[in-house]
Scaffold this motif. Structure first.
Motif, PDB file in Angstrom:
ATOM      1  N   PHE A  31      30.628  44.295  42.268  1.00 27.69           N
ATOM      2  CA  PHE A  31      31.706  44.590  41.328  1.00 27.69           C
ATOM      3  C   PHE A  31      32.714  45.562  41.927  1.00 27.69           C
ATOM      4  N   LEU A  32      33.881  45.651  41.280  1.00 29.79           N
ATOM      5  CA  LEU A  32      34.936  46.546  41.743  1.00 29.79           C
ATOM      6  C   LEU A  32      34.455  47.995  41.795  1.00 29.79           C
ATOM      7  N   ARG A  33      35.050  48.776  42.698  1.00 33.03           N
ATOM      8  CA  ARG A  33      34.618  50.151  42.880  1.00 33.03           C
ATOM      9  C   ARG A  33      34.767  50.981  41.599  1.00 33.03           C
ATOM     10  N   ARG A  34      35.815  50.708  40.828  1.00 32.42           N
ATOM     11  CA  ARG A  34      36.051  51.512  39.629  1.00 32.42           C
ATOM     12  C   ARG A  34      35.033  51.258  38.521  1.00 32.42           C
TER      13      ARG A  34
ATOM     14  N   LEU B 184      41.959  48.147  27.609  1.00 31.21           N
ATOM     15  CA  LEU B 184      42.482  48.925  28.736  1.00 31.21           C
ATOM     16  C   LEU B 184      42.775  48.054  29.963  1.00 31.21           C
ATOM     17  N   GLY B 185      42.517  46.755  29.845  1.00 32.46           N
ATOM     18  CA  GLY B 185      42.833  45.838  30.930  1.00 32.46           C
ATOM     19  C   GLY B 185      41.806  45.760  32.032  1.00 32.46           C
ATOM     20  N   TYR B 186      40.571  46.213  31.761  1.00 33.78           N
ATOM     21  CA  TYR B 186      39.508  46.160  32.759  1.00 33.78           C
ATOM     22  C   TYR B 186      38.576  44.976  32.488  1.00 33.78           C
ATOM     23  N   ASN B 187      39.167  43.815  32.291  1.00 35.20           N
ATOM     24  CA  ASN B 187      38.374  42.655  31.875  1.00 35.20           C
ATOM     25  C   ASN B 187      38.507  41.460  32.817  1.00 35.20           C
ATOM     26  N   GLY B 188      38.897  41.724  34.048  1.00 35.84           N
ATOM     27  CA  GLY B 188      38.971  40.648  35.023  1.00 35.84           C
ATOM     28  C   GLY B 188      37.645  40.419  35.716  1.00 35.84           C
TER      29      GLY B 188
ATOM     30  N   ILE C  24      35.067  46.132  34.755  1.00 33.91           N
ATOM     31  CA  ILE C  24      34.106  46.820  33.892  1.00 33.91           C
ATOM     32  C   ILE C  24      33.530  45.901  32.824  1.00 33.91           C
ATOM     33  N   TYR C  25      34.385  45.086  32.190  1.00 39.65           N
ATOM     34  CA  TYR C  25      33.894  44.145  31.174  1.00 39.65           C
ATOM     35  C   TYR C  25      32.851  43.217  31.795  1.00 39.65           C
TER      36      TYR C  25
END
Length: 301
Positions: free
Chosen positions: A8-11, A81-85, A89-90
């Motif tokens: 997953f992404l680092r954030r 918050l737009g973290y759903n790609g 995070i989603y």
């Protein structure tokens, strides 16, 4: 280290610490994006437990529903918050490691503890006001009157006179506006923009209503207080019996919503007016924000 960090992404990464067999989020050292999601999720879960305009069948006494609300709030926060790609995070909240990621994130919201505090606050409000409003006391006469109220389920009805309740006006008792104002005034000051009207068109579509959850919770607290007086006990505001009582009041409200739309709207809008101090005559034709601006939020406890 969570092996999913490479997927997953680092954030999406979180910092956890182990206590016993479980992992928990640390209060510090979380990334900016994770902190944003957690703050937003706490706001969403607080609104969901206290107001919940999205789900008229939500039962805040039901542990499974509370847990589901917890994860739904995290997912909603990530989406808003737009973290759903893909890989964000989603995605990790859905497909990540249950023990090292999903459970620590859910646990951080403390949904069970928040539910206990919310229920306790509503119960304390009812315990402080109901005996005086209904003229009940912990005497033999008071206990007999309390038992009669419970047996006839008349404590939430409007009374034509001292003896005869008006069963055509359920939840019309004058005590409900007072209890809702005391129990929910502060919460409404933070989340009133979530409210709406059951009326789709015309001036009444702008008249905001409190939600079935709020009224059913207050009605259940009233029932619990009367029951304690009737049986000379003091009990926790939880458990299957109260869950069933809550469902009964919720079913009554949903029945009114389906069968007596005009009465339901007037009842719930009047509750909103009393709970917030909004000005009824100034609300027709105004937008939601304009209606909210008529409220003196600083005067609400």
């Amino acid at each position: 280290m969570d092996p999913d960090n490479s997927i997953f992404l680092r954030r999406t990464r979180i910092t956890v610490v182990q206590h016993g067999r479980r992992w928990y989020l640390t209060k510090r050292d979380q990334g900016f994006e994770i902190e944003r999601v957690l703050r937003r999720a706490i706001r969403i879960v607080t609104c969901g437990m206290g107001i919940n305009p999205e789900n008229p069948d939500f039962v805040p006494f039901n542990q499974d529903q509370l847990e589901a609300l917890c994860l739904d709030s995290l997912l909603a926060a990530a989406t808003e918050l737009g973290y759903n790609g893909v890989g964000d995070i989603y995605d990790r909240l859905v497909h990540g490691d249950m023990d090292l990621y999903i459970k620590p994130m859910r646990t951080y919201l403390q949904v069970q503890q928040r539910a206990i505090i919310l229920r306790s606050d509503v119960k304390k409000t009812a315990a402080a006001l109901v005996p005086g409003l209904l003229e009940l006391s912990r005497t033999d006469a008071g206990r007999r009157k309390s038992k009669d109220l419970l047996e006839n389920m008349s404590h939430g009805l409007t009374y034509r006179d001292q003896e005869q309740p008006d069963r055509a006006k359920p939840l019309g008792s004058a005590m409900f506006p007072t209890l809702l104002a005391s129990a929910y005034g502060s919460l409404l000051s933070k989340h009133a923009e979530e409210l709406s009207s059951i009326i789709a068109e015309g001036p009444q579509s702008k008249e905001l209503e409190v939600t079935p959850l709020m009224v059913a919770m207050v009605a259940t607290a009233v029932h619990a207080v009367i029951s304690e007086i009737a049986h000379n006990t003091k009990e926790e505001f939880s458990g299957t019996n109260l869950e069933n009582t809550f469902k009964l009041h919720l079913a009554m409200l949903n029945g009114l919503r389906e069968r007596r739309v005009a009465y339901y709207h007037t009842l719930m809008h009047n509750f909103f007016i009393h709970a917030t101090g909004a000005i009824p005559n100034a609300t027709h034709g105004l937008s939601t924000n304009e209606i909210l601006n008529t409220i003196d939020w600083d005067a609400i406890a």
